[in-house]
Design a protein around this motif. Sequence first.
Motif, mmCIF file in Angstrom:
data_model
loop_
_atom_site.group_PDB
_atom_site.id
_atom_site.type_symbol
_atom_site.label_atom_id
_atom_site.label_comp_id
_atom_site.label_asym_id
_atom_site.label_seq_id
_atom_site.Cartn_x
_atom_site.Cartn_y
_atom_site.Cartn_z
ATOM 1 N N PRO A 262 41.771 35.278 53.582
ATOM 2 C CA PRO A 262 42.529 36.194 52.724
ATOM 3 C C PRO A 262 41.896 36.295 51.342
ATOM 4 O O PRO A 262 41.390 35.316 50.802
ATOM 5 C CB PRO A 262 43.905 35.538 52.656
ATOM 6 N N LEU A 263 41.907 37.487 50.818
ATOM 7 C CA LEU A 263 41.424 37.759 49.462
ATOM 8 C C LEU A 263 42.599 38.143 48.581
ATOM 9 O O LEU A 263 43.509 38.841 49.027
ATOM 10 C CB LEU A 263 40.395 38.887 49.456
ATOM 11 N N PRO A 264 42.591 37.728 47.349
ATOM 12 C CA PRO A 264 43.690 38.114 46.461
ATOM 13 C C PRO A 264 43.680 39.607 46.181
ATOM 14 O O PRO A 264 42.615 40.236 46.074
ATOM 15 C CB PRO A 264 43.414 37.301 45.196
ATOM 16 N N LEU A 265 44.853 40.198 46.067
ATOM 17 C CA LEU A 265 44.962 41.630 45.819
ATOM 18 C C LEU A 265 44.372 42.020 44.478
ATOM 19 O O LEU A 265 43.813 43.123 44.337
ATOM 20 C CB LEU A 265 46.445 42.045 45.889
ATOM 21 N N THR A 266 44.444 41.156 43.502
ATOM 22 C CA THR A 266 43.880 41.484 42.193
ATOM 23 C C THR A 266 42.368 41.679 42.275
ATOM 24 O O THR A 266 41.798 42.566 41.638
ATOM 25 C CB THR A 266 44.202 40.374 41.199
ATOM 26 N N LEU A 267 41.735 40.811 43.122
ATOM 27 C CA LEU A 267 40.275 40.951 43.275
ATOM 28 C C LEU A 267 39.926 42.244 43.985
ATOM 29 O O LEU A 267 38.968 42.947 43.606
ATOM 30 C CB LEU A 267 39.739 39.733 44.044
ATOM 31 N N ILE A 268 40.690 42.606 45.022
ATOM 32 C CA ILE A 268 40.409 43.851 45.746
ATOM 33 C C ILE A 268 40.621 45.065 44.835
ATOM 34 O O ILE A 268 39.824 46.022 44.826
ATOM 35 C CB ILE A 268 41.296 43.932 46.994
ATOM 36 N N ARG A 269 41.688 45.048 44.060
ATOM 37 C CA ARG A 269 41.934 46.173 43.157
ATOM 38 C C ARG A 269 40.829 46.301 42.114
ATOM 39 O O ARG A 269 40.412 47.406 41.755
ATOM 40 C CB ARG A 269 43.284 45.971 42.458
ATOM 41 N N GLU A 270 40.338 45.141 41.635
ATOM 42 C CA GLU A 270 39.279 45.187 40.647
ATOM 43 C C GLU A 270 37.995 45.763 41.244
ATOM 44 O O GLU A 270 37.292 46.576 40.595
ATOM 45 C CB GLU A 270 39.035 43.777 40.118
ATOM 46 N N ILE A 271 37.685 45.373 42.517
ATOM 47 C CA ILE A 271 36.464 45.899 43.152
ATOM 48 C C ILE A 271 36.570 47.393 43.370
ATOM 49 O O ILE A 271 35.646 48.157 43.033
ATOM 50 C CB ILE A 271 36.205 45.159 44.487
ATOM 51 N N PHE A 272 37.723 47.818 43.950
ATOM 52 C CA PHE A 272 37.891 49.241 44.197
ATOM 53 C C PHE A 272 38.003 50.027 42.871
ATOM 54 O O PHE A 272 37.572 51.173 42.789
ATOM 55 C CB PHE A 272 39.125 49.499 45.061
ATOM 56 N N GLY A 273 38.561 49.381 41.887
ATOM 57 C CA GLY A 273 38.671 50.066 40.595
ATOM 58 C C GLY A 273 37.316 50.313 39.976
ATOM 59 O O GLY A 273 37.040 51.391 39.434
ATOM 60 N N ARG A 274 36.424 49.348 40.082
ATOM 61 C CA ARG A 274 35.087 49.529 39.529
ATOM 62 C C ARG A 274 34.305 50.584 40.318
ATOM 63 O O ARG A 274 33.575 51.400 39.752
ATOM 64 C CB ARG A 274 34.308 48.212 39.577
ATOM 65 N N GLY A 275 34.500 50.576 41.660
ATOM 66 C CA GLY A 275 33.811 51.617 42.468
ATOM 67 C C GLY A 275 34.283 53.024 42.128
ATOM 68 O O GLY A 275 33.501 53.953 42.001
ATOM 69 N N GLY A 276 35.573 53.159 41.986
ATOM 70 C CA GLY A 276 36.090 54.481 41.637
ATOM 71 C C GLY A 276 35.630 54.940 40.266
ATOM 72 O O GLY A 276 35.318 56.106 40.045
ATOM 73 N N GLY A 277 35.532 54.013 39.340
ATOM 74 C CA GLY A 277 35.099 54.375 37.984
ATOM 75 C C GLY A 277 33.650 54.795 37.956
ATOM 76 O O GLY A 277 33.255 55.762 37.258
#
Length: 281
Positions: A262-277
């Motif tokens: 399992p990965l923490p949701l904060t880490l996933i949001r940060e990764i996807f957030g950087r990709g979207g940016g």
Amino acid sequence: MGERLKHVNAEQRTYDEPLGCAFYVLAALSMVLIIITFPFSLFCCIKIVTEYERAVIFRLGRVVSGRAKGPGLFFIFPCMDNVRKIDLRTISFDIPPQEVLTRDSVSATVDAVVYYRIQNPTMSVVEVENVALSTFLLAQTTLRNMLGTRTLAEILTDREAISHEMQSQLDEATDKWGVKVEIVEMKDVRLPRQLQRAMAAEAEASREAKAKVIAAEGEQNAARALREASSVLDQSPAALQLRYLQTLTTISAQNNHTIMFPLPLTLIREIFGRGGGGGSQ
């Protein structure tokens, strides 16, 4: 102990009564007969008792002194004396299973064993017809009477106290017979099958209730420990990552082909957030 010795001595004095003239006349005639038939009369005049025996002599139907003869050799008048040998060794007997009704109206079957010995041979012959049978019957009655005043729980848990009390009562009752009751032990207590099943069901339910309480306390302790651990990990993000790595090491040691981590949701949001940016730039 002093009162017991006084009682024994008093009993002995009652046997030491003066003899009449007829005794001395018959004794003289017996001595003349012994001298005439000597040495064949020795076979009738000399008696032997072993170390664990005593001989009570009745001369013309009366006890010769209050003290029994033996061990070893002693002399008797063949036409006047009647000898009773008494065994002084400890004797044991089993009390047959007795059906008793306890104080809380529960039927039970109890048996016991009694150890006694004769400490005054003269009293055991003069005061009671059959000392062994009398002691046996008295032990049966005492066992039934005593257990009738106790509850089932007391009989099952206080066997040693009941045995000691029964031994004291028997010893006091048989004192006038010259008998010393040494040990009384309860061997077994048997209950009806229905009562055994009821008690087993009650004990099983009690154990299950205790097990549930212990399990609930364990869950509470585990939840409290997890709460403390989460507060520690929340204060140090690096510790959380180290915990993930330790979990991976533990899983890999089990030779599993598939590992779900399992990965923490904060880490996933940060990764996807950087990709979207990056795409918007």
